[in-house]
Design a protein around this motif. Structure first.
Motif, mmCIF file in Angstrom:
data_model
loop_
_atom_site.group_PDB
_atom_site.id
_atom_site.type_symbol
_atom_site.label_atom_id
_atom_site.label_comp_id
_atom_site.label_asym_id
_atom_site.label_seq_id
_atom_site.Cartn_x
_atom_site.Cartn_y
_atom_site.Cartn_z
ATOM 1 N N LEU A 184 -8.338 -7.731 0.608
ATOM 2 C CA LEU A 184 -8.002 -8.393 1.628
ATOM 3 C C LEU A 184 -7.685 -7.480 3.179
ATOM 4 C CD1 LEU A 184 -4.872 -9.673 0.227
ATOM 5 C CD2 LEU A 184 -6.814 -11.538 1.267
ATOM 6 N N GLY A 185 -8.590 -6.812 3.381
ATOM 7 C CA GLY A 185 -9.631 -5.887 4.134
ATOM 8 C C GLY A 185 -8.146 -4.419 4.817
ATOM 9 N N HIS A 186 -7.887 -4.375 4.274
ATOM 10 C CA HIS A 186 -7.165 -3.276 4.306
ATOM 11 C C HIS A 186 -7.480 -1.860 3.452
ATOM 12 C CE1 HIS A 186 -3.972 -4.897 7.013
ATOM 13 N NE2 HIS A 186 -3.982 -6.085 5.730
ATOM 14 N N GLU A 187 -7.403 -0.995 3.907
ATOM 15 C CA GLU A 187 -8.004 0.527 3.481
ATOM 16 C C GLU A 187 -6.763 1.145 2.550
ATOM 17 O OE1 GLU A 187 -10.958 1.771 3.406
ATOM 18 O OE2 GLU A 187 -11.672 0.533 4.962
ATOM 19 N N ALA A 188 -6.930 0.825 0.710
ATOM 20 C CA ALA A 188 -5.980 1.842 -0.150
ATOM 21 C C ALA A 188 -7.129 3.367 -0.537
ATOM 22 C CB ALA A 188 -6.078 1.166 -0.536
ATOM 23 N N ILE A 207 0.803 -1.098 -0.050
ATOM 24 C CA ILE A 207 -0.163 -0.370 0.001
ATOM 25 C C ILE A 207 1.019 0.850 -0.062
ATOM 26 C CG2 ILE A 207 -1.537 1.291 1.720
ATOM 27 C CD1 ILE A 207 -2.808 -1.150 2.196
ATOM 28 N N ALA A 208 1.854 1.002 1.040
ATOM 29 C CA ALA A 208 2.774 2.436 0.696
ATOM 30 C C ALA A 208 3.375 2.721 -0.645
ATOM 31 C CB ALA A 208 3.976 2.412 1.439
ATOM 32 N N THR A 209 3.700 1.575 -1.322
ATOM 33 C CA THR A 209 4.654 1.480 -2.441
ATOM 34 C C THR A 209 3.137 2.002 -3.517
ATOM 35 O OG1 THR A 209 6.041 -0.573 -2.065
ATOM 36 C CG2 THR A 209 5.862 0.033 -4.457
ATOM 37 N N THR A 262 -15.607 0.220 -4.266
ATOM 38 C CA THR A 262 -14.598 0.688 -3.248
ATOM 39 C C THR A 262 -15.275 1.966 -3.043
ATOM 40 O OG1 THR A 262 -12.916 2.007 -4.624
ATOM 41 C CG2 THR A 262 -12.170 0.180 -4.162
ATOM 42 N N ILE A 263 -15.990 2.156 -3.679
ATOM 43 C CA ILE A 263 -16.419 3.767 -3.454
ATOM 44 C C ILE A 263 -18.348 3.005 -3.006
ATOM 45 C CG2 ILE A 263 -17.278 5.506 -4.279
ATOM 46 C CD1 ILE A 263 -14.817 5.933 -5.969
ATOM 47 N N SER A 264 -18.746 3.608 -1.565
ATOM 48 C CA SER A 264 -19.903 3.448 -1.303
ATOM 49 C C SER A 264 -21.147 4.568 -2.295
ATOM 50 C CB SER A 264 -20.159 4.098 0.338
ATOM 51 O OG SER A 264 -19.852 5.732 0.348
ATOM 52 N N PRO A 265 -22.425 3.964 -2.843
ATOM 53 C CA PRO A 265 -22.919 4.999 -3.117
ATOM 54 C C PRO A 265 -23.406 6.190 -2.604
ATOM 55 C CG PRO A 265 -23.860 2.825 -2.651
ATOM 56 C CD PRO A 265 -22.556 2.735 -2.069
#
Length: 106
Positions: free
Chosen positions: A65-69, A35-37, A98-101
């Motif tokens: 896999l459950g991580h926020e990006a 994620i940092a990369t 990823t994006i909620s309505p």
């Protein structure tokens, strides 16, 4: 090798590293590093859209896999404007996953 080959190899290597992780903590460490990369690479100027598509796929994998990006959500939206069908489809898939309505990005 082309950038596309390198990107695909990077994704394959990520999947392999996560699969070979001996613990959830080791898996989390690998994903956080990825994620940092991605955060650094996705915010660079003038990233080729083919390469950005690869970054979005890797970001989506980390999200699954459950991580926020969330830094990459806008890149999904940007890919939806691509003339290339595969890039456009990847962008729409990323937006849907990823994006909620309720978000102002939808």
């Amino acid at each position: 090798k082309s950038q596309k080959d390198l990107g695909s190899k990077a994704f394959f290597d990520l999947i392999r590293a996560i699969g070979e992780a001996k613990s959830k903590q080791e898996e989390d460490k690998i994903i956080l590093k990825e994620i940092a990369t991605l955060k650094g690479k996705m915010t660079e100027k003038d990233v080729d859209p083919k390469v950005m598509k690869e970054y979005v796929v890797r970001m989506l994998y980390c999200e699954m896999l459950g991580h926020e990006a969330e830094f990459g959500y806008i890149k999904c939206v940007e890919l939806t404007a691509s003339k290339d069908l595969l890039q456009k489809r990847t962008g729409y898939l990323g937006v849907e996953l990823t994006i909620s309505p309720e978000s102002e990005l939808q």
